[in-house]
Design a protein around this motif. Structure first.
Motif, PDB file in Angstrom:
ATOM      1  N   SER A  86       0.619  -1.481  -0.151  1.00  0.00           N
ATOM      2  CA  SER A  86      -0.157   0.216   0.241  1.00  0.00           C
ATOM      3  C   SER A  86       1.082   1.331   0.250  1.00  0.00           C
ATOM      4  O   SER A  86       1.792   1.660   0.729  1.00  0.00           O
ATOM      5  CB  SER A  86      -0.673   0.356   1.381  1.00  0.00           C
ATOM      6  N   GLU A  99      -2.930   0.291  -8.635  1.00  0.00           N
ATOM      7  CA  GLU A  99      -4.122  -0.623  -8.875  1.00  0.00           C
ATOM      8  C   GLU A  99      -4.552   0.779  -7.462  1.00  0.00           C
ATOM      9  O   GLU A  99      -3.807   1.018  -6.650  1.00  0.00           O
ATOM     10  CB  GLU A  99      -4.201  -2.227  -8.433  1.00  0.00           C
ATOM     11  N   ASP A 100      -6.330   0.006  -7.442  1.00  0.00           N
ATOM     12  CA  ASP A 100      -7.177   0.279  -6.649  1.00  0.00           C
ATOM     13  C   ASP A 100      -6.493   2.691  -6.009  1.00  0.00           C
ATOM     14  O   ASP A 100      -6.863   2.194  -5.116  1.00  0.00           O
ATOM     15  CB  ASP A 100      -7.155   0.194  -5.468  1.00  0.00           C
ATOM     16  N   THR A 118      -7.124   5.825  -5.452  1.00  0.00           N
ATOM     17  CA  THR A 118      -7.814   6.472  -4.998  1.00  0.00           C
ATOM     18  C   THR A 118      -7.136   7.854  -4.348  1.00  0.00           C
ATOM     19  O   THR A 118      -6.049   8.127  -4.096  1.00  0.00           O
ATOM     20  CB  THR A 118      -8.537   6.466  -3.631  1.00  0.00           C
ATOM     21  N   TRP A 165      -3.004   4.139  -3.539  1.00  0.00           N
ATOM     22  CA  TRP A 165      -2.966   2.710  -4.320  1.00  0.00           C
ATOM     23  C   TRP A 165      -1.766   1.644  -3.751  1.00  0.00           C
ATOM     24  O   TRP A 165      -1.239   2.058  -3.100  1.00  0.00           O
ATOM     25  CB  TRP A 165      -1.947   3.895  -5.991  1.00  0.00           C
TER      26      TRP A 165
END
Length: 167
Positions: free
Chosen positions: A79, A139-140, A142, A156
């Motif tokens: 993360s 990925e992911d 925000t 991310w």
């Protein structure tokens, strides 16, 4: 030395920085240790009026048996969080475009690597290691910046995918 994906990634961000010089105002933070790589301090954060910050931590590690032997496919997710404060509030970010450039430079530095560790590093640890053959694109992602654009934050993840090497 035990394999440490977080430390390796933070070091990779600096060594693969797309510009000529890594920004002296960008602090790399290992949130798991905790440690600020630029100063050696054991802290999880920095004063955002003095630094922009890229922080990383281990989010998940999933292991799945494969084949007939004691082999495992491993997916490790890291993360990331990039933060900064606008210069009108005493920070170092001049504009939303400036922050977006930092985000893209950090992500590019990570994505430049396709695997970890290098082939020469595999099996250097007495307990084995994971040979990651793929590092995913971001990925992911925000955007958690505030509406006034004074505080900038982007989160991310990157997935590291590979196989465990058992001794």
């Amino acid at each position: 030395m035990v394999q440490n994906e977080v430390t390796w990634t933070l070091e990779t961000i600096k060594s693969n920085w797309p510009g000529d010089v890594f920004p002296s105002d960008l602090a790399r933070i290992d949130r798991d240790s905790p440690k600020i790589l630029e100063t050696g301090e054991r802290k999880r954060g920095v004063e955002l009026t003095q630094w922009n910050a890229i922080a990383a931590s281990l989010a998940t590690r999933d292991s799945t048996p494969v084949g007939d032997d004691y082999n495992h496919r491993v997916v490790t997710t890291l993360s990331f969080r990039l933060e900064g404060v606008h210069s009108k509030e005493g920070g170092l970010i001049g504009s939303a475009d400036h922050f977006e450039k930092l985000v893209r430079y950090v992500q590019h530095a990570i994505s430049t690597e396709r695997s970890y560790p290098t082939v020469d590093d595999v099996d250097q640890d007495d307990i084995g290691s994971v040979a990651y053959h793929t590092i995913s694109p971001p990925e992911d992602e925000t955007d958690l910046s505030d509406d006034n654009r004074d505080y900038f934050r982007r989160d991310w993840e990157h997935r590291f995918i590979g196989y465990a090497n058992q001794p």
